[in-house]
Scaffold this motif. Sequence first.
Motif, PDB file in Angstrom:
ATOM      1  N   ALA A  25       0.850  -1.187   0.000  1.00 20.38           N
ATOM      2  CA  ALA A  25       0.000   0.000   0.000  1.00 20.38           C
ATOM      3  C   ALA A  25       0.886   1.238   0.000  1.00 20.38           C
ATOM      4  N   VAL A  26       0.765   2.055  -1.032  1.00 21.11           N
ATOM      5  CA  VAL A  26       1.508   3.310  -1.116  1.00 21.11           C
ATOM      6  C   VAL A  26       0.562   4.440  -0.734  1.00 21.11           C
ATOM      7  N   LYS A  27       0.949   5.204   0.282  1.00 23.15           N
ATOM      8  CA  LYS A  27       0.123   6.317   0.761  1.00 23.15           C
ATOM      9  C   LYS A  27       0.828   7.645   0.471  1.00 23.15           C
ATOM     10  N   ALA A  28       0.043   8.651   0.123  1.00 16.14           N
ATOM     11  CA  ALA A  28       0.590   9.998  -0.079  1.00 16.14           C
ATOM     12  C   ALA A  28      -0.502  11.021   0.195  1.00 16.14           C
ATOM     13  N   ALA A  29      -0.095  12.252   0.457  1.00 16.39           N
ATOM     14  CA  ALA A  29      -1.065  13.309   0.767  1.00 16.39           C
ATOM     15  C   ALA A  29      -2.015  13.548  -0.391  1.00 16.39           C
ATOM     16  N   ARG A  30      -1.510  13.340  -1.605  1.00 16.28           N
ATOM     17  CA  ARG A  30      -2.361  13.589  -2.787  1.00 16.28           C
ATOM     18  C   ARG A  30      -1.842  12.785  -3.971  1.00 16.28           C
ATOM     19  N   MET A  31      -2.713  12.672  -4.973  1.00 10.93           N
ATOM     20  CA  MET A  31      -2.391  11.931  -6.195  1.00 10.93           C
ATOM     21  C   MET A  31      -3.003  12.671  -7.373  1.00 10.93           C
ATOM     22  N   VAL A  32      -2.277  12.737  -8.479  1.00  7.71           N
ATOM     23  CA  VAL A  32      -2.787  13.427  -9.660  1.00  7.71           C
ATOM     24  C   VAL A  32      -3.630  12.466 -10.495  1.00  7.71           C
ATOM     25  N   ASP A  33      -4.883  12.841 -10.702  1.00  2.00           N
ATOM     26  CA  ASP A  33      -5.740  12.161 -11.671  1.00  2.00           C
ATOM     27  C   ASP A  33      -5.414  12.772 -13.029  1.00  2.00           C
ATOM     28  N   VAL A  34      -4.565  12.102 -13.808  1.00  2.00           N
ATOM     29  CA  VAL A  34      -4.040  12.718 -15.036  1.00  2.00           C
ATOM     30  C   VAL A  34      -5.121  12.877 -16.103  1.00  2.00           C
ATOM     31  N   ARG A  35      -6.145  12.049 -16.061  1.00  2.00           N
ATOM     32  CA  ARG A  35      -7.214  12.167 -17.068  1.00  2.00           C
ATOM     33  C   ARG A  35      -8.017  13.454 -16.881  1.00  2.00           C
ATOM     34  N   ASN A  36      -8.302  13.779 -15.646  1.00  2.00           N
ATOM     35  CA  ASN A  36      -9.165  14.928 -15.351  1.00  2.00           C
ATOM     36  C   ASN A  36      -8.399  16.157 -14.882  1.00  2.00           C
ATOM     37  N   GLY A  37      -7.099  16.026 -14.720  1.00  2.00           N
ATOM     38  CA  GLY A  37      -6.306  17.159 -14.271  1.00  2.00           C
ATOM     39  C   GLY A  37      -6.686  17.635 -12.886  1.00  2.00           C
ATOM     40  N   ALA A  38      -6.928  16.689 -11.988  1.00  5.93           N
ATOM     41  CA  ALA A  38      -7.376  17.030 -10.630  1.00  5.93           C
ATOM     42  C   ALA A  38      -6.531  16.286  -9.607  1.00  5.93           C
ATOM     43  N   LEU A  39      -6.542  16.804  -8.374  1.00  4.40           N
ATOM     44  CA  LEU A  39      -5.839  16.154  -7.275  1.00  4.40           C
ATOM     45  C   LEU A  39      -6.811  15.310  -6.463  1.00  4.40           C
ATOM     46  N   ILE A  40      -6.347  14.141  -6.052  1.00  8.00           N
ATOM     47  CA  ILE A  40      -7.098  13.273  -5.146  1.00  8.00           C
ATOM     48  C   ILE A  40      -6.365  13.285  -3.813  1.00  8.00           C
ATOM     49  N   ASP A  41      -7.031  13.764  -2.766  1.00  3.77           N
ATOM     50  CA  ASP A  41      -6.404  13.850  -1.446  1.00  3.77           C
ATOM     51  C   ASP A  41      -6.409  12.493  -0.748  1.00  3.77           C
ATOM     52  N   ASN A  42      -5.491  12.362   0.216  1.00  2.00           N
ATOM     53  CA  ASN A  42      -5.383  11.140   1.024  1.00  2.00           C
ATOM     54  C   ASN A  42      -5.323   9.896   0.131  1.00  2.00           C
ATOM     55  N   ALA A  43      -4.374   9.902  -0.780  1.00  2.00           N
ATOM     56  CA  ALA A  43      -4.291   8.862  -1.805  1.00  2.00           C
ATOM     57  C   ALA A  43      -3.726   7.563  -1.248  1.00  2.00           C
ATOM     58  N   VAL A  44      -4.299   6.467  -1.728  1.00  2.00           N
ATOM     59  CA  VAL A  44      -3.789   5.129  -1.429  1.00  2.00           C
ATOM     60  C   VAL A  44      -3.770   4.339  -2.734  1.00  2.00           C
ATOM     61  N   VAL A  45      -2.659   3.685  -3.010  1.00  2.00           N
ATOM     62  CA  VAL A  45      -2.540   2.804  -4.167  1.00  2.00           C
ATOM     63  C   VAL A  45      -2.181   1.417  -3.653  1.00  2.00           C
ATOM     64  N   LEU A  46      -2.998   0.422  -3.973  1.00  2.00           N
ATOM     65  CA  LEU A  46      -2.761  -0.957  -3.559  1.00  2.00           C
ATOM     66  C   LEU A  46      -2.131  -1.723  -4.718  1.00  2.00           C
ATOM     67  N   ILE A  47      -1.096  -2.491  -4.409  1.00  2.00           N
ATOM     68  CA  ILE A  47      -0.299  -3.174  -5.425  1.00  2.00           C
ATOM     69  C   ILE A  47      -0.087  -4.622  -5.015  1.00  2.00           C
ATOM     70  N   THR A  48      -0.260  -5.523  -5.970  1.00  2.00           N
ATOM     71  CA  THR A  48       0.100  -6.920  -5.774  1.00  2.00           C
ATOM     72  C   THR A  48       1.005  -7.335  -6.922  1.00  2.00           C
ATOM     73  N   GLY A  49       2.177  -7.829  -6.592  1.00  5.53           N
ATOM     74  CA  GLY A  49       3.138  -8.156  -7.639  1.00  5.53           C
ATOM     75  C   GLY A  49       3.593  -6.887  -8.335  1.00  5.53           C
ATOM     76  N   ASP A  50       3.471  -6.861  -9.665  1.00 11.61           N
ATOM     77  CA  ASP A  50       3.896  -5.672 -10.404  1.00 11.61           C
ATOM     78  C   ASP A  50       2.727  -4.823 -10.886  1.00 11.61           C
ATOM     79  N   ARG A  51       1.508  -5.129 -10.400  1.00 18.60           N
ATOM     80  CA  ARG A  51       0.318  -4.446 -10.891  1.00 18.60           C
ATOM     81  C   ARG A  51      -0.451  -3.705  -9.789  1.00 18.60           C
ATOM     82  N   ILE A  52      -1.104  -2.646 -10.193  1.00 21.91           N
ATOM     83  CA  ILE A  52      -2.006  -1.915  -9.308  1.00 21.91           C
ATOM     84  C   ILE A  52      -3.312  -2.696  -9.216  1.00 21.91           C
ATOM     85  N   THR A  53      -3.804  -2.868  -8.001  1.00 22.21           N
ATOM     86  CA  THR A  53      -5.094  -3.556  -7.818  1.00 22.21           C
ATOM     87  C   THR A  53      -6.222  -2.583  -7.477  1.00 22.21           C
TER      88      THR A  53
END
Length: 429
Positions: A34-62
């Motif tokens: 689990a990668v946590k950060a204060a924010r994450m860029v939604d590149v499609r919409n050009g917006a910030l997502i606060d309190n971001a969490v990215v879950l990863i298994t192996g080499d892929r985002i889940t």
Amino acid sequence: MNAIASSLRCARALPALLLACAATPTFAAETTVAVKAARMVDVRNGALIDNAVVLITGDRITAAGSKLAIPAGAKVIDLGNKTLLPGLIDAHTHITGSPEDAGYGIIAKSIPRITLQGAKNALVTLRAGFTTIRDVGSDGYADIGLRDAINDGDVPGPRILASGPPLGITGGHCDDTMHAPEYKSSALGVADGADEAMKVTRRNIKYGADVIKICATGGVLSFGDDPRTSQYTLEELKAIIGDAHRLGRKTAAHAHGGDGIKLAVLAGVDSIEHGSYIDEEGIKLMKEHRTYLVPTLYLGDWLIDNAEAIKLPKPLLEKAKVVLPLARVNIGKAIKAGVPIAFGTDAAVYPHGLNAREFAVLVKLGMTPAQAIRTATVNAADLLGWSDKVGSIEAGKYADLIAVDGDPLKDVRTLEQVQWVMKGGAVVQ
């Protein structure tokens, strides 16, 4: 003798033992990260997502989003106040090259030497936040060898789509114009006429090319040609591009001049590289055909400022002083007109690792920071045909992530100082 006999018995038994071990399956469960950060860029919409969490298994985002629940037992990487983005994509590099190669220095470098140089450049590029690159021209298939070495885990570096030797006409931009005539030197990708061009296209594919690079016009860093003039005919371009597409490869055309741009677009090329002299008709054609333009603009600043240090020959410097400033004017018009843009740098003309300096130039020419970031994420992924693999932080895609301080949607120069890099679920820095 007993010791020798015992050793021989062990040696004979070893292959069978190794085979048995290789055939035994392992069932170790993959740990969720689990990668946590204060924010994450939604590149499609050009917006910030606060309190971001990215879950990863192996080499892929889940999964990815705001305040996602972190599974029990997950390994947590907390990046604190940083901003997450997808790994960046550079669609125009020469990973085995260096600025000194723009002059006569390249003559003294062997293929093994430039390959090792490429390994160094690959790590520098990856640490700069570029987790995927398209390499559009390397001698002796060195970029293909480097790609395979990275894929096999032998050396660290970004994901590479490689072209091998670019196709060009005799005496054109992609031929060897540094040697005197008595050496009878010719570049590996030289092909004249439709039949020969098809043969070289097929040969590049035989030896592992992911993309076919074509020199459709003259260039800046070559002797005896004019960047404004076309080099391949429409018939030759159709032969190359048609065969490449039929064999499942995309195509990229080095094209500065207007006629060369138009001919390549009419022949069905996937991207125009540089586009320095693009005019209204070329802009119209590229929009109609949805052909990507890959401008390479920051190099104009670096090359002219450092020409003396890298011993750039005077005729090439004189061309650069004319072509590169004009490129910004013309490409600015293309951007405003809505030509599709994918990010590219021509890294090797200036030092690898400075790739992100291209973003600020795009913003100067009228893009918002969000639009500039899209050129190096979703747009570049689309051009490469890898939209299902890279270019955004979404479930199912490679866990290629970077982190920066600050907000790149306000100041795109934050991307010039990448603080953290992950490629395929493995932390690089």
